[in-house]
Design an enzyme around this catalytic site. Structure first.
Site, PDB file in Angstrom:
ATOM      1  CB  CYS A   1       7.937 -13.454  21.107  1.00 22.98           C
ATOM      2  SG  CYS A   1       7.257 -12.731  19.603  1.00 22.98           S
TER       3      CYS A   1
ATOM      4  CD  GLU B   1       1.425 -10.294   1.391  1.00 22.57           C
ATOM      5  OE1 GLU B   1       2.293 -10.471   0.528  1.00 22.57           O
ATOM      6  OE2 GLU B   1       1.633  -9.708   2.482  1.00 22.57           O
TER       7      GLU B   1
ATOM      8  CG  ASP C   1      14.694  -7.959  -6.110  1.00 23.22           C
ATOM      9  OD1 ASP C   1      13.550  -8.279  -5.717  1.00 23.22           O
ATOM     10  OD2 ASP C   1      15.447  -7.223  -5.457  1.00 23.22           O
TER      11      ASP C   1
ATOM     12  CB  CYS D   1       2.625  -6.344   2.062  1.00 26.00           C
ATOM     13  SG  CYS D   1       3.827  -5.093   1.558  1.00 26.00           S
TER      14      CYS D   1
ATOM     15  CE1 TYR E   1       9.109  -3.559  -7.603  1.00 28.60           C
ATOM     16  CE2 TYR E   1       7.346  -4.699  -8.748  1.00 28.60           C
ATOM     17  CZ  TYR E   1       8.026  -3.538  -8.450  1.00 28.60           C
ATOM     18  OH  TYR E   1       7.607  -2.347  -9.007  1.00 28.60           O
TER      19      TYR E   1
ATOM     20  CG  ASP F   1      10.589  -0.525  -9.745  1.00 29.10           C
ATOM     21  OD1 ASP F   1      11.470   0.345  -9.895  1.00 29.10           O
ATOM     22  OD2 ASP F   1       9.740  -0.464  -8.830  1.00 29.10           O
TER      23      ASP F   1
ATOM     24  CD  GLN G   1       5.552 -13.199   1.605  1.00 27.24           C
ATOM     25  OE1 GLN G   1       5.040 -12.736   2.619  1.00 27.24           O
ATOM     26  NE2 GLN G   1       5.395 -12.648   0.413  1.00 27.24           N
TER      27      GLN G   1
END
Length: 338
Positions: free
Chosen positions: A63, A330, A225, A296, A204, A254, A178
């Site tokens: 990979c 992004e 969150d 994203c 978030y 939220d 990330q």
């Protein structure tokens, strides 16, 4: 595609969706950049699904976007399965034991974690097969084809760590981080550059990626969150970095966030679905002077931007190629209150 063509493709994609020209910052590395991969285990193979299918899997031998340790881990898995006669999970019949092997690597720390996701049952001791810092056994005994589950036990470290510039973060099998460490360093730097004022809300917030980076620079922040475990990790990350007095966190939906007028800057990094409609209304009614929106998903970002444009103008936007060799990109944007 050549990497230059990939970037051109993503710029054109953003122009079509957003209606403006957006520069895309290239990833500092285009191979070996992913710090996580989820490898499915089936009778047909141990590897990745073929595009457009849920049932067809091809064997993984290497990979390149993760790096050489992927091949080592999958080879160790195959030996482990053979020696202990461990049956792969059949996606069609829902029979079998081993479902996923999830690999996570701290690119700046060198620490490595293997998570083995199984149906209910006992996993033999895998420590003779995997030369890593942490091994987890996770249980997913549902029909849901997901690569996470309830931790049954672990060997070695409870957490590995990753470092973004001068900040260390704890990594757990069920925590989000990330996936491109090198580009994430650029992203947190952008957030720090454009934060305005001394009262910062990190919505978030996850494990505190942005808020703890800001706190290391003397900027106080409050994080919210929905995920209780992420908030627990954020508090531990704050302690790890010696900034507990500068950051605070709470678990909240939220849709329930209120009292936004008390902040100078709000950082938004929502899931792919974008902002909850109730939150958008709150931002319009009593949002702060500046919003830093990290997305994203350019399509849901555009939908949210169209709503917020009633009271906010887009003053800056840039794409970041977090995901080389994929069509994904992004976004980092700055919205100023009109």
């Amino acid at each position: 595609m050549s990497y230059d063509d990939q970037l051109a493709f993503k710029r054109e994609k953003l122009r079509r969706i957003l209606g403006v020209d957006v520069d895309v910052l290239p990833s500092p590395r285009i191979f070996g950049h992913r710090n996580r991969i989820d490898v499915v285990i089936t009778p047909d193979g141990v590897g990745f699904r073929r595009f457009g299918t849920w049932w067809s899997v091809f064997d993984l031998n290497e990979c390149p976007v993760f790096g050489p340790r992927a091949a080592e881990a999958v080879s160790a898995l195959r030996a482990f399965m053979e020696d202990h006669d461990l049956k792969p999970y059949d996606l069609r019949t829902h029979e079998g034991f081993l479902r996923y092997i999830v690999l996570r690597e701290g690119k700046n720390t060198g620490e490595f974690m293997v998570s083995l996701v199984t149906t209910a049952g006992e996993l033999p001791d895998p420590t003779d097969y995997f030369e890593v810092d942490s091994i987890y056994h996770l249980i997913n005994d549902t029909l849901s084809d997901v690569s996470f589950g309830e931790p049954r036990r672990f060997w070695g470290k409870e957490f590995i760590t990753e470092r973004l510039l001068d900040v260390e973060y704890l990594i757990h099998p069920n925590s989000f981080f990330q996936t491109n460490t090198y580009q994430a360093e650029r992203l947190v730097s952008l957030v720090a550059e454009y934060v305005d004022g001394s009262r910062i809300l990190d919505l978030y917030s996850g494990v505190g990626t942005f808020s703890i980076y800001l706190a290391k620079r003397g900027i106080s922040a409050h994080g919210i969150d929905i995920n209780e475990f992420s908030i627990e990790l954020a508090r531990r990350n704050a302690e790890l970095n010696g900034v507990s007095e500068l950051v605070s966190y709470e678990v909240k939906f939220d849709s329930d966030v209120s009292h936004l007028a008390g902040y100078d800057t709000i950082i938004l990094d929502p899931p792919r679905a974008g902002l909850h409609p109730h939150l958008s209304k709150r931002l319009l009614s009593d949002g702060p002077g500046r919003i830093l929106y990290v997305s994203c998903n350019p399509k849901t970002f555009k939908q949210d931007l169209d709503i917020l444009s009633e009271r906010y103008r887009l003053s800056s936007i840039v794409g970041l190629d977090m995901f080389p060799h994929t069509p994904h990109v992004e976004l980092f944007s700055v919205l100023e209150r009109r």
